[in-house]
Motif scaffolding. Sequence first.
Motif, PDB file in Angstrom:
ATOM      1  N   ILE A  72     141.690 -11.424  50.409  1.00 42.03           N
ATOM      2  CA  ILE A  72     142.136 -10.034  50.369  1.00 42.03           C
ATOM      3  C   ILE A  72     142.005  -9.495  48.949  1.00 42.03           C
ATOM      4  CG2 ILE A  72     144.583 -10.459  49.902  1.00 42.03           C
ATOM      5  CD1 ILE A  72     145.157  -8.323  52.063  1.00 42.03           C
ATOM      6  N   ASP A  73     141.665  -8.244  48.811  1.00 38.96           N
ATOM      7  CA  ASP A  73     141.523  -7.607  47.501  1.00 38.96           C
ATOM      8  C   ASP A  73     142.916  -7.301  46.953  1.00 38.96           C
ATOM      9  OD1 ASP A  73     140.558  -6.319  45.264  1.00 38.96           O
ATOM     10  OD2 ASP A  73     140.150  -4.439  46.295  1.00 38.96           O
ATOM     11  N   PHE A  74     143.386  -8.157  46.061  1.00 37.70           N
ATOM     12  CA  PHE A  74     144.735  -8.010  45.510  1.00 37.70           C
ATOM     13  C   PHE A  74     144.761  -8.493  44.078  1.00 37.70           C
ATOM     14  CE2 PHE A  74     149.029  -9.842  44.769  1.00 37.70           C
ATOM     15  CZ  PHE A  74     149.742  -8.653  44.824  1.00 37.70           C
ATOM     16  N   ASP A  75     145.394  -7.720  43.220  1.00 36.59           N
ATOM     17  CA  ASP A  75     145.577  -8.102  41.826  1.00 36.59           C
ATOM     18  C   ASP A  75     147.060  -8.253  41.532  1.00 36.59           C
ATOM     19  OD1 ASP A  75     142.837  -7.983  41.091  1.00 36.59           O
ATOM     20  OD2 ASP A  75     142.967  -5.806  40.888  1.00 36.59           O
ATOM     21  N   PHE A  76     147.411  -9.345  40.899  1.00 36.42           N
ATOM     22  CA  PHE A  76     148.778  -9.491  40.430  1.00 36.42           C
ATOM     23  C   PHE A  76     148.915  -8.625  39.185  1.00 36.42           C
ATOM     24  CE2 PHE A  76     148.269 -13.237  43.002  1.00 36.42           C
ATOM     25  CZ  PHE A  76     149.473 -13.268  43.693  1.00 36.42           C
ATOM     26  N   GLU A  77     149.856  -7.711  39.236  1.00 43.06           N
ATOM     27  CA  GLU A  77     150.080  -6.764  38.150  1.00 43.06           C
ATOM     28  C   GLU A  77     151.562  -6.735  37.820  1.00 43.06           C
ATOM     29  OE1 GLU A  77     146.652  -3.484  39.305  1.00 43.06           O
ATOM     30  OE2 GLU A  77     148.734  -3.012  39.650  1.00 43.06           O
ATOM     31  N   PHE A  78     151.863  -6.081  36.717  1.00 45.41           N
ATOM     32  CA  PHE A  78     153.249  -5.881  36.320  1.00 45.41           C
ATOM     33  C   PHE A  78     153.829  -4.746  37.165  1.00 45.41           C
ATOM     34  CE2 PHE A  78     156.501  -4.023  33.454  1.00 45.41           C
ATOM     35  CZ  PHE A  78     157.344  -5.106  33.414  1.00 45.41           C
ATOM     36  N   ARG A  79     154.590  -5.101  38.167  1.00 45.15           N
ATOM     37  CA  ARG A  79     155.262  -4.123  39.025  1.00 45.15           C
ATOM     38  C   ARG A  79     156.748  -4.223  38.704  1.00 45.15           C
ATOM     39  NH1 ARG A  79     151.032  -6.333  42.152  1.00 45.15           N
ATOM     40  NH2 ARG A  79     149.582  -4.707  42.821  1.00 45.15           N
ATOM     41  N   ASN A  80     157.326  -3.147  38.245  1.00 45.36           N
ATOM     42  CA  ASN A  80     158.653  -3.214  37.660  1.00 45.36           C
ATOM     43  C   ASN A  80     159.702  -2.343  38.344  1.00 45.36           C
ATOM     44  OD1 ASN A  80     157.374  -0.885  36.891  1.00 45.36           O
ATOM     45  ND2 ASN A  80     158.059  -0.957  34.768  1.00 45.36           N
ATOM     46  N   SER A  81     159.436  -1.902  39.567  1.00 46.45           N
ATOM     47  CA  SER A  81     160.375  -1.016  40.225  1.00 46.45           C
ATOM     48  C   SER A  81     160.480  -1.381  41.708  1.00 46.45           C
ATOM     49  CB  SER A  81     159.893   0.435  40.072  1.00 46.45           C
ATOM     50  OG  SER A  81     160.814   1.338  40.634  1.00 46.45           O
ATOM     51  N   VAL A  82     161.701  -1.563  42.176  1.00 51.16           N
ATOM     52  CA  VAL A  82     161.920  -1.810  43.597  1.00 51.16           C
ATOM     53  C   VAL A  82     162.032  -0.447  44.272  1.00 51.16           C
ATOM     54  CG1 VAL A  82     163.447  -2.825  45.331  1.00 51.16           C
ATOM     55  CG2 VAL A  82     163.081  -4.008  43.158  1.00 51.16           C
ATOM     56  N   GLU A  83     161.248  -0.254  45.320  1.00 49.05           N
ATOM     57  CA  GLU A  83     161.186   1.026  46.024  1.00 49.05           C
ATOM     58  C   GLU A  83     161.674   0.854  47.459  1.00 49.05           C
ATOM     59  OE1 GLU A  83     159.813   4.993  47.271  1.00 49.05           O
ATOM     60  OE2 GLU A  83     160.563   4.110  45.429  1.00 49.05           O
ATOM     61  N   HIS A  84     162.401   1.849  47.934  1.00 46.59           N
ATOM     62  CA  HIS A  84     162.746   1.937  49.355  1.00 46.59           C
ATOM     63  C   HIS A  84     161.555   2.573  50.065  1.00 46.59           C
ATOM     64  CE1 HIS A  84     166.822   1.967  47.564  1.00 46.59           C
ATOM     65  NE2 HIS A  84     167.182   1.374  48.692  1.00 46.59           N
ATOM     66  N   TRP A  85     161.058   1.959  51.110  1.00 45.39           N
ATOM     67  CA  TRP A  85     159.969   2.563  51.882  1.00 45.39           C
ATOM     68  C   TRP A  85     160.510   3.785  52.621  1.00 45.39           C
ATOM     69  CZ3 TRP A  85     155.191   3.306  51.708  1.00 45.39           C
ATOM     70  CH2 TRP A  85     154.414   3.617  52.823  1.00 45.39           C
ATOM     71  N   TYR A  86     161.602   3.633  53.350  1.00 48.03           N
ATOM     72  CA  TYR A  86     162.308   4.785  53.907  1.00 48.03           C
ATOM     73  C   TYR A  86     163.310   5.166  52.822  1.00 48.03           C
ATOM     74  CZ  TYR A  86     164.404   7.830  57.410  1.00 48.03           C
ATOM     75  OH  TYR A  86     164.833   8.933  58.102  1.00 48.03           O
ATOM     76  N   PRO A  87     163.238   6.373  52.288  1.00 48.10           N
ATOM     77  CA  PRO A  87     164.032   6.699  51.097  1.00 48.10           C
ATOM     78  C   PRO A  87     165.536   6.749  51.334  1.00 48.10           C
ATOM     79  CG  PRO A  87     162.983   8.662  51.954  1.00 48.10           C
ATOM     80  CD  PRO A  87     162.466   7.509  52.766  1.00 48.10           C
ATOM     81  N   ARG A  88     166.242   6.451  50.273  1.00 48.46           N
ATOM     82  CA  ARG A  88     167.707   6.526  50.290  1.00 48.46           C
ATOM     83  C   ARG A  88     168.162   7.972  50.477  1.00 48.46           C
ATOM     84  NH1 ARG A  88     172.294   4.375  49.141  1.00 48.46           N
ATOM     85  NH2 ARG A  88     171.714   2.246  48.783  1.00 48.46           N
ATOM     86  N   ASN A  89     167.486   8.893  49.822  1.00 47.56           N
ATOM     87  CA  ASN A  89     167.835  10.316  49.881  1.00 47.56           C
ATOM     88  C   ASN A  89     166.607  11.140  50.249  1.00 47.56           C
ATOM     89  OD1 ASN A  89     170.612  10.055  48.855  1.00 47.56           O
ATOM     90  ND2 ASN A  89     169.588   9.359  47.003  1.00 47.56           N
ATOM     91  N   PRO A  90     166.401  11.388  51.543  1.00 49.64           N
ATOM     92  CA  PRO A  90     165.228  12.163  51.965  1.00 49.64           C
ATOM     93  C   PRO A  90     165.160  13.531  51.287  1.00 49.64           C
ATOM     94  CG  PRO A  90     166.318  11.187  53.851  1.00 49.64           C
ATOM     95  CD  PRO A  90     167.200  10.953  52.663  1.00 49.64           C
ATOM     96  N   SER A  91     163.958  14.010  51.067  1.00 52.28           N
ATOM     97  CA  SER A  91     163.721  15.295  50.409  1.00 52.28           C
ATOM     98  C   SER A  91     164.421  16.434  51.133  1.00 52.28           C
ATOM     99  CB  SER A  91     162.214  15.588  50.340  1.00 52.28           C
ATOM    100  OG  SER A  91     161.566  14.598  49.600  1.00 52.28           O
ATOM    101  N   GLU A  92     165.407  17.011  50.478  1.00 51.94           N
ATOM    102  CA  GLU A  92     166.119  18.208  50.930  1.00 51.94           C
ATOM    103  C   GLU A  92     166.347  18.272  52.432  1.00 51.94           C
ATOM    104  OE1 GLU A  92     164.574  21.798  49.145  1.00 51.94           O
ATOM    105  OE2 GLU A  92     163.911  20.671  47.408  1.00 51.94           O
TER     106      GLU A  92
END
Length: 182
Positions: A72-92
């Motif tokens: 698979i085309d994948f590069d190990f990179e410096f990823r420094n933020s945990v993200e919610h896929w479904y957001p904690r606070n949906p846009s407005e």
Amino acid sequence: MHWITKLLIWLTDYFLDRAPEGWIYEDIVNDTAREPVTEFLNNKENFYLGVATPHIVLNYLDFLLWKKSPKIDFDFEFRNSVEHWYPRNPSEGSFPRWEDEGPNGVDRFGNLCLIQRSVNSKFSNLHPSAKKSTFQEMIDKGSLKLRIMSEMTTDNSQLWREDTCSKHEEEMLNLLKDACGM
């Protein structure tokens, strides 16, 4: 962390195709990750930490996913933020908020991935299907867990919250448990 990321990328590129006999790169990665990942897995409350989820758990998971599909085309990179896929606070209030805490809440492990901080600011509080359609190129270069969540996403937000996220979480935790001999 940037220097170690560069070093690991160099080592991977250099040794992957011409590893000397007895080279144990994979063993070193496993030995380094197993202890903190096992600690994480031993306490079920850790599965609901949200952005406080230890980065090593998500990085090791990407390593395990990559080992399952090394072409698979994948590069190990410096990823420094945990993200919610479904957001904690949906846009407005544009779509329903996922308010539940704990096993069925937005902070559950199945709803999280590790990304670069610049991507996090772009994802913001968008619906998963909007993230997928707007930022597919970034997702395609992102973590393998992020890619899987994107592939599983439909326009139906309820499906992600009630069924798909649970299935994804179970598969990812099982992969980690298997790797840690649990």
